[in-house]
Design a protein around this motif. Structure first.
Motif, mmCIF file in Angstrom:
data_model
loop_
_atom_site.group_PDB
_atom_site.id
_atom_site.type_symbol
_atom_site.label_atom_id
_atom_site.label_comp_id
_atom_site.label_asym_id
_atom_site.label_seq_id
_atom_site.Cartn_x
_atom_site.Cartn_y
_atom_site.Cartn_z
ATOM 1 N N SER A 185 58.233 43.303 111.042
ATOM 2 C CA SER A 185 58.161 42.201 109.885
ATOM 3 C C SER A 185 57.786 42.608 108.335
ATOM 4 N N SER A 186 58.510 42.145 107.666
ATOM 5 C CA SER A 186 58.255 42.519 106.213
ATOM 6 C C SER A 186 57.898 41.239 105.726
ATOM 7 N N TYR A 187 56.963 41.412 104.666
ATOM 8 C CA TYR A 187 56.582 40.203 103.549
ATOM 9 C C TYR A 187 56.176 41.031 102.326
ATOM 10 N N SER A 188 55.880 40.111 101.347
ATOM 11 C CA SER A 188 56.009 40.500 100.052
ATOM 12 C C SER A 188 54.939 39.534 99.526
ATOM 13 N N TYR A 189 53.890 40.058 98.548
ATOM 14 C CA TYR A 189 53.068 39.246 97.931
ATOM 15 C C TYR A 189 52.884 39.653 96.486
ATOM 16 N N THR A 190 52.040 38.831 95.658
ATOM 17 C CA THR A 190 52.006 39.183 94.280
ATOM 18 C C THR A 190 50.505 39.502 93.928
ATOM 19 N N LYS A 191 50.426 40.918 93.284
ATOM 20 C CA LYS A 191 49.032 41.303 92.783
ATOM 21 C C LYS A 191 49.147 41.059 91.343
ATOM 22 N N HIS A 192 47.790 40.545 91.086
ATOM 23 C CA HIS A 192 47.485 40.204 89.632
ATOM 24 C C HIS A 192 46.590 41.455 89.127
ATOM 25 N N ARG A 193 46.416 41.301 87.772
ATOM 26 C CA ARG A 193 45.645 42.379 87.118
ATOM 27 C C ARG A 193 44.420 42.153 87.327
ATOM 28 N N GLY A 194 43.421 43.260 87.381
ATOM 29 C CA GLY A 194 42.236 43.350 87.755
ATOM 30 C C GLY A 194 41.448 43.226 86.349
ATOM 31 N N CYS A 195 40.013 42.828 86.433
ATOM 32 C CA CYS A 195 39.254 42.928 85.295
ATOM 33 C C CYS A 195 39.136 43.928 84.271
ATOM 34 N N LEU A 196 39.375 45.291 84.892
ATOM 35 C CA LEU A 196 39.253 46.428 84.116
ATOM 36 C C LEU A 196 40.437 46.571 83.318
ATOM 37 N N ALA A 197 41.727 46.144 84.056
ATOM 38 C CA ALA A 197 42.813 46.251 83.235
ATOM 39 C C ALA A 197 42.745 45.330 81.884
ATOM 40 N N ILE A 218 54.518 45.688 114.858
ATOM 41 C CA ILE A 218 53.457 44.864 115.765
ATOM 42 C C ILE A 218 53.965 45.125 117.262
ATOM 43 N N CYS A 219 53.100 45.701 117.853
ATOM 44 C CA CYS A 219 53.370 45.938 119.496
ATOM 45 C C CYS A 219 53.305 44.761 120.409
ATOM 46 N N SER A 220 54.538 44.559 121.094
ATOM 47 C CA SER A 220 54.501 43.351 121.742
ATOM 48 C C SER A 220 53.563 43.625 123.154
ATOM 49 N N ASP A 221 53.172 44.825 123.508
ATOM 50 C CA ASP A 221 52.406 44.998 124.595
ATOM 51 C C ASP A 221 51.057 44.694 124.439
ATOM 52 N N CYS A 222 50.383 45.051 123.455
ATOM 53 C CA CYS A 222 48.946 45.137 123.288
ATOM 54 C C CYS A 222 48.682 44.158 121.944
ATOM 55 N N GLY A 223 49.571 43.877 121.026
ATOM 56 C CA GLY A 223 49.181 43.138 119.987
ATOM 57 C C GLY A 223 48.594 43.788 118.514
ATOM 58 N N TYR A 224 48.537 45.301 118.912
ATOM 59 C CA TYR A 224 48.196 46.124 117.576
ATOM 60 C C TYR A 224 49.229 46.337 116.885
ATOM 61 N N LYS A 225 48.742 45.877 115.323
ATOM 62 C CA LYS A 225 49.760 46.177 114.146
ATOM 63 C C LYS A 225 49.189 47.090 113.250
ATOM 64 N N TRP A 226 50.370 47.786 112.577
ATOM 65 C CA TRP A 226 50.111 48.836 111.608
ATOM 66 C C TRP A 226 51.083 48.617 110.511
ATOM 67 N N TYR A 227 50.756 49.369 109.367
ATOM 68 C CA TYR A 227 51.548 49.276 108.345
ATOM 69 C C TYR A 227 52.443 50.542 108.278
ATOM 70 N N ILE A 228 53.788 50.195 107.994
ATOM 71 C CA ILE A 228 54.704 51.576 107.718
ATOM 72 C C ILE A 228 55.194 52.108 106.495
ATOM 73 N N PRO A 232 50.567 53.408 118.693
ATOM 74 C CA PRO A 232 49.559 54.422 118.722
ATOM 75 C C PRO A 232 48.437 54.129 119.656
ATOM 76 N N ILE A 233 48.215 53.110 120.260
ATOM 77 C CA ILE A 233 46.966 52.706 120.916
ATOM 78 C C ILE A 233 47.315 52.694 122.364
ATOM 79 N N CYS A 234 48.712 51.995 122.867
ATOM 80 C CA CYS A 234 49.063 51.777 124.202
ATOM 81 C C CYS A 234 50.095 52.665 124.572
ATOM 82 N N GLY A 235 50.848 53.113 123.474
ATOM 83 C CA GLY A 235 52.142 53.955 123.916
ATOM 84 C C GLY A 235 53.275 53.088 124.233
ATOM 85 N N GLY A 236 53.122 52.039 124.127
ATOM 86 C CA GLY A 236 54.419 50.959 124.411
ATOM 87 C C GLY A 236 55.413 51.275 123.446
#
Length: 92
Positions: A14-26, A82-92, A4-8
């Motif tokens: 890349s896929s990754y996963s992480y663990t979320k924990h319950r917050g104080c209000l919950a 991750i764009c290889s040309d400009c290095g911009y990253k965005w979530y899909i 979306p930035i340079c049009g490359g």
């Protein structure tokens, strides 16, 4: 897919996963519900069958505590482009 930035068109995914924990209000919500149920149970059973009200309140507390421990965290998966040309990253 285009950047979306340079049009490359040289995009790495890349896929990754992480663990979320319950917050104080919950946690607060999980502990106020049994307190309200205990108060109602003790109010109705205080004059009739005190032991029955105490057993019922203890069972409710036990069920809520087990549910609290069982649902403490959950996994979230994210995919990043991750764009290889400009290095911009965005979530899909």
């Amino acid at each position: 897919m285009k950047c979306p930035i340079c049009g490359g068109v040289h995009i790495n995914f890349s896929s990754y996963s992480y663990t979320k924990h319950r917050g104080c209000l919950a946690w607060l919500g999980w502990w106020t519900i049994p307190m309200i149920i205990n108060a109602i149970a003790l109010y109705f059973f205080i004059n009739r069958a005190f032991w029955f009200g105490m057993v019922l309140a203890s069972l409710v507390d036990l069920v809520v505590f087990i549910g609290l421990l069982a649902t403490n965290s959950y996994r979230v998966s994210r995919t990043v482009a991750i764009c290889s040309d400009c290095g911009y990253k965005w979530y899909i």
